[in-house]
Motif scaffolding. Structure first.
Motif, short mmCIF file in Angstrom:
data_model
loop_
_atom_site.label_atom_id
_atom_site.label_comp_id
_atom_site.label_asym_id
_atom_site.label_seq_id
_atom_site.Cartn_x
_atom_site.Cartn_y
_atom_site.Cartn_z
N THR A 21 0.85 -1.18 0.00
CA THR A 21 0.00 0.00 0.00
C THR A 21 0.89 1.24 0.00
N ILE A 22 0.62 2.14 -0.93
CA ILE A 22 1.41 3.37 -1.04
C ILE A 22 0.52 4.54 -0.66
N VAL A 42 5.26 3.44 2.07
CA VAL A 42 4.78 2.14 1.62
C VAL A 42 4.72 1.18 2.80
N THR A 43 3.60 0.44 2.88
CA THR A 43 3.43 -0.58 3.90
C THR A 43 3.08 -1.90 3.22
N LEU A 44 3.20 -2.98 3.96
CA LEU A 44 2.97 -4.30 3.39
C LEU A 44 1.67 -4.91 3.90
N TYR A 64 -1.97 -1.15 -3.73
CA TYR A 64 -2.97 -0.11 -3.50
C TYR A 64 -2.25 1.23 -3.50
N VAL A 65 -2.72 2.15 -4.36
CA VAL A 65 -2.12 3.48 -4.45
C VAL A 65 -3.19 4.50 -4.06
N ASN A 66 -2.89 5.31 -3.07
CA ASN A 66 -3.83 6.33 -2.62
C ASN A 66 -4.17 7.28 -3.76
N VAL A 90 10.18 2.96 -3.37
CA VAL A 90 9.21 3.36 -4.38
C VAL A 90 9.72 4.63 -5.05
N THR A 91 9.73 4.64 -6.38
CA THR A 91 10.11 5.84 -7.13
C THR A 91 9.07 6.10 -8.21
#
Length: 101
Positions: A21-22, A42-44, A64-66, A90-91
């Motif tokens: 999840t970002i 980012v979380t898992l 999942y991207v906010n 994350v980039t």
């Protein structure tokens, strides 16, 4: 939304549960123009409120991207470091400013 990852990252995420999840991240403190810089975190795990996210399936990994985050051209997930100190990086997401509330 295009998100890429290499095989090492895909395998690592599968071992961690297959979910990332970002979210936006607010840096503590103010910038000169009295705004707060927003970055990403980012979380898992799955988000609590999935309606606030784009759900993307990449090679069997659910990401999942906010909705508040925007991709520049392509986003990329990659694992860096060596076990047990590996980190998911994350980039490719735009940083933006928000007014101080």
């Amino acid at each position: 939304m295009n998100i890429r990852m290499n095989n090492r990252t895909r395998q690592w995420l599968q071992q961690q549960g297959g979910v990332a999840t970002i979210d936006p991240f607010v840096f503590p403190g103010l910038i000169k123009n009295k705004r707060i810089l927003i970055d990403h975190d980012v979380t898992l795990e799955e988000p609590v409120n999935k309606e606030e996210y784009h759900q993307i399936d990449v090679d069997g990994i659910v990401i999942y991207v906010n909705h508040k985050l925007h991709v520049k051209n392509n986003a990329q997930l990659s694992v860096g470091g060596r076990a047990p100190f590996e980190q998911l990086q994350v980039t490719g997401f735009k940083r933006f400013f928000t007014k101080n509330a």
